[in-house]
Write a protein that holds these residues in place. Structure first.
Motif, mmCIF file in Angstrom:
data_model
loop_
_atom_site.group_PDB
_atom_site.id
_atom_site.type_symbol
_atom_site.label_atom_id
_atom_site.label_comp_id
_atom_site.label_asym_id
_atom_site.label_seq_id
_atom_site.Cartn_x
_atom_site.Cartn_y
_atom_site.Cartn_z
ATOM 1 N N ALA A 288 0.798 -1.227 0.000
ATOM 2 C CA ALA A 288 0.000 0.000 0.000
ATOM 3 C C ALA A 288 0.832 1.280 0.000
ATOM 4 N N PRO A 289 1.879 1.396 0.821
ATOM 5 C CA PRO A 289 2.618 2.670 0.850
ATOM 6 C C PRO A 289 3.256 3.067 -0.478
ATOM 7 N N VAL A 290 3.611 2.084 -1.317
ATOM 8 C CA VAL A 290 4.269 2.424 -2.580
ATOM 9 C C VAL A 290 3.305 2.396 -3.763
ATOM 10 N N MET A 291 2.205 1.655 -3.651
ATOM 11 C CA MET A 291 1.311 1.532 -4.800
ATOM 12 C C MET A 291 0.160 2.532 -4.770
ATOM 13 N N GLU A 292 -0.356 2.839 -3.585
ATOM 14 C CA GLU A 292 -1.492 3.747 -3.531
ATOM 15 C C GLU A 292 -1.083 5.146 -3.979
ATOM 16 N N GLY A 293 -1.821 5.682 -4.926
ATOM 17 C CA GLY A 293 -1.523 6.999 -5.481
ATOM 18 C C GLY A 293 -0.586 6.976 -6.659
ATOM 19 N N ALA A 294 0.059 5.848 -6.923
ATOM 20 C CA ALA A 294 0.980 5.739 -8.057
ATOM 21 C C ALA A 294 0.200 5.512 -9.348
ATOM 22 N N ARG A 295 0.845 5.833 -10.459
ATOM 23 C CA ARG A 295 0.234 5.617 -11.771
ATOM 24 C C ARG A 295 0.947 4.473 -12.468
ATOM 25 N N ILE A 296 0.173 3.630 -13.131
ATOM 26 C CA ILE A 296 0.755 2.510 -13.877
ATOM 27 C C ILE A 296 1.239 3.037 -15.226
ATOM 28 N N GLU A 297 2.553 3.172 -15.363
ATOM 29 C CA GLU A 297 3.135 3.646 -16.616
ATOM 30 C C GLU A 297 3.147 2.543 -17.673
ATOM 31 N N ARG A 298 3.358 1.307 -17.195
ATOM 32 C CA ARG A 298 3.401 0.178 -18.123
ATOM 33 C C ARG A 298 3.204 -1.114 -17.335
ATOM 34 N N LEU A 299 2.505 -2.059 -17.932
ATOM 35 C CA LEU A 299 2.351 -3.380 -17.334
ATOM 36 C C LEU A 299 3.082 -4.380 -18.220
ATOM 37 N N GLU A 300 4.087 -5.014 -17.653
ATOM 38 C CA GLU A 300 4.910 -5.972 -18.398
ATOM 39 C C GLU A 300 4.432 -7.389 -18.075
ATOM 40 N N LEU A 301 4.014 -8.099 -19.114
ATOM 41 C CA LEU A 301 3.528 -9.471 -18.963
ATOM 42 C C LEU A 301 4.533 -10.413 -19.611
ATOM 43 N N ASN A 302 5.163 -11.242 -18.806
ATOM 44 C CA ASN A 302 6.204 -12.134 -19.314
ATOM 45 C C ASN A 302 5.694 -13.502 -19.731
ATOM 46 N N ARG A 303 4.407 -13.710 -19.590
ATOM 47 C CA ARG A 303 3.753 -14.913 -20.082
ATOM 48 C C ARG A 303 2.263 -14.606 -20.212
ATOM 49 N N PRO A 304 1.534 -15.384 -21.004
ATOM 50 C CA PRO A 304 0.118 -15.061 -21.226
ATOM 51 C C PRO A 304 -0.816 -15.562 -20.143
ATOM 52 N N ASP A 305 -0.302 -16.395 -19.218
ATOM 53 C CA ASP A 305 -1.209 -16.978 -18.244
ATOM 54 C C ASP A 305 -0.503 -17.260 -16.930
ATOM 55 N N LEU A 306 -1.303 -17.435 -15.887
ATOM 56 C CA LEU A 306 -0.844 -17.964 -14.608
ATOM 57 C C LEU A 306 -1.651 -19.248 -14.410
ATOM 58 N N ARG A 307 -2.467 -19.348 -13.357
ATOM 59 C CA ARG A 307 -3.347 -20.515 -13.273
ATOM 60 C C ARG A 307 -4.379 -20.474 -14.396
ATOM 61 N N LYS B 43 13.455 -15.700 -12.985
ATOM 62 C CA LYS B 43 12.811 -16.373 -14.122
ATOM 63 C C LYS B 43 11.318 -16.605 -13.872
ATOM 64 N N HIS B 44 10.897 -16.454 -12.613
ATOM 65 C CA HIS B 44 9.482 -16.604 -12.277
ATOM 66 C C HIS B 44 8.777 -15.269 -12.105
ATOM 67 N N ASP B 45 9.416 -14.181 -12.550
ATOM 68 C CA ASP B 45 8.770 -12.862 -12.548
ATOM 69 C C ASP B 45 7.809 -12.808 -13.728
ATOM 70 N N HIS B 46 6.531 -12.948 -13.468
ATOM 71 C CA HIS B 46 5.561 -13.080 -14.554
ATOM 72 C C HIS B 46 4.824 -11.793 -14.884
ATOM 73 N N VAL B 47 4.580 -10.934 -13.867
ATOM 74 C CA VAL B 47 3.869 -9.681 -14.094
ATOM 75 C C VAL B 47 4.636 -8.570 -13.390
ATOM 76 N N VAL B 48 4.951 -7.498 -14.131
ATOM 77 C CA VAL B 48 5.714 -6.387 -13.576
ATOM 78 C C VAL B 48 4.925 -5.090 -13.754
ATOM 79 N N PHE B 49 4.608 -4.449 -12.616
ATOM 80 C CA PHE B 49 3.950 -3.146 -12.636
ATOM 81 C C PHE B 49 5.025 -2.065 -12.644
ATOM 82 N N HIS B 50 5.148 -1.328 -13.740
ATOM 83 C CA HIS B 50 6.060 -0.191 -13.811
ATOM 84 C C HIS B 50 5.262 1.044 -13.372
ATOM 85 N N LEU B 51 5.621 1.590 -12.230
ATOM 86 C CA LEU B 51 4.823 2.642 -11.609
ATOM 87 C C LEU B 51 5.570 3.954 -11.544
ATOM 88 N N GLN B 52 4.815 5.042 -11.533
ATOM 89 C CA GLN B 52 5.344 6.363 -11.254
ATOM 90 C C GLN B 52 4.686 6.826 -9.971
#
Length: 292
Positions: free
Chosen positions: A15-34, A99-108
């Motif tokens: 919460a302290p780092v994500m709330e109020g931040a803007r998603i500049e880019r969402l990096e998806l390293n694979r098309p699926d999880l479960r 290698k198991h980093d599947h979803v990356v939120f690039h935030l400002q």
């Protein structure tokens, strides 16, 4: 699988780092999880501000502007970590193999750019997008009971749900339509604190007229206290669970019965030994001497 206190710990860490931040880019390293990730996931969330982070039962809710919410479940091995996007240094030790980093939120965020990374070796977690105004219609939430941390969980409510039920007390508490987010660990611990056997029927803690007995009042209090204590301790680090800062929860060091088979009961002057039985295919730990 992470239970409510673990997910709440993750929420508080993010919460302290994500709330109020803007998603500049969402990096998806694979098309699926479960399950497959949402169609046009990156496009749907890019540019949107994160309004708040919430939780429902064992689900993390990343609430975005424009009535959108990312519903995330950690599965068996999912975790988030926070990485500084300017210096390239981790705020905390890396939690998992990259290698198991599947979803990356690039935030400002207010203090500059950063990344929040979802890592999941077993890929049992998942993410969905849902309208925040319609979260009650999300399939997993439609029939959930009240949270064990909220005022809606009372002995009167449990009495109404338990009346005339012959189901074992432990099984009734694990029913997510009765109480949302309660899992095996914390049900075992709450029953021990209330000195109630997991084998007694749910209806046995309710009077013939449907009123809660004293035992049910003790149980309701025990549920609230064990969840609060577990959250304060950062959850329990069993198998894959890890906090957002790479550290482990410590409530497992306070287990009184869970995974304590063959050890002396911690109830003063009890003299009993913790036993393990199987109920509905799951291990139950309790003290036969003082839990009646």
């Amino acid at each position: 699988m992470p239970e409510l206190p673990e997910v709440e710990t993750v929420r508080r860490g993010l919460a302290p780092v994500m709330e109020g931040a803007r998603i500049e880019r969402l990096e998806l390293n694979r098309p699926d999880l479960r399950f497959p990730l949402p169609e046009n996931f990156a496009q749907a969330v890019t540019g949107r501000r994160i309004v708040s982070l919430g939780r429902r039962a064992k689900y993390l809710l990343i609430e975005l502007e424009d009535d959108l919410t990312i519903v995330a479940h950690l599965g068996m091995s999912g975790s988030f970590r926070i990485e500084d996007d300017v210096m390239g240094d981790f705020h905390h030790p890396r939690s998992k193999d990259r290698k198991h980093d599947h979803v990356v939120f690039h935030l400002q965020g207010p203090k500059g750019p950063l990344r929040v990374i979802y890592n999941d070796p077993r890929r049992f977690g998942f993410m969905h997008i849902w309208k925040r105004s319609e979260l009650d219609l999300y399939p997993a939430f439609a029939e959930l009971g009240p949270e064990p941390t909220g005022n809606a969980l009372s002995e009167a409510y449990l009495a109404a749900r338990f009346a005339n039920r012959s189901q074992p007390l432990k099984s009734a508490l694990l029913d997510q339509t009765v109480v949302a987010g309660l899992g095996n660990i914390y049900v075992c611990e709450a029953l021990w604190r209330a000195h109630l056997s997991p084998k007694r029927t749910a209806g046995s803690v309710v009077t013939m007229t449907g009123r809660p007995k004293k035992e049910l009042l003790l149980l309701t209090t025990a549920i609230r206290e064990v969840i609060a204590d577990a959250i304060a301790a950062g959850g329990s680090s069993l198998r894959d669970h890890i906090q957002t800062d790479g550290s482990l929860g410590y409530f497992q060091h306070s287990f009184s019965v869970y995974d304590q088979e063959g050890k002396p009961c911690r109830t003063p002057d009890c003299g009993g030994m913790v036993a393990r039985i199987t109920q509905a295919g799951r291990s139950t730990f309790y003290c036969p001497a003082c839990q009646r």
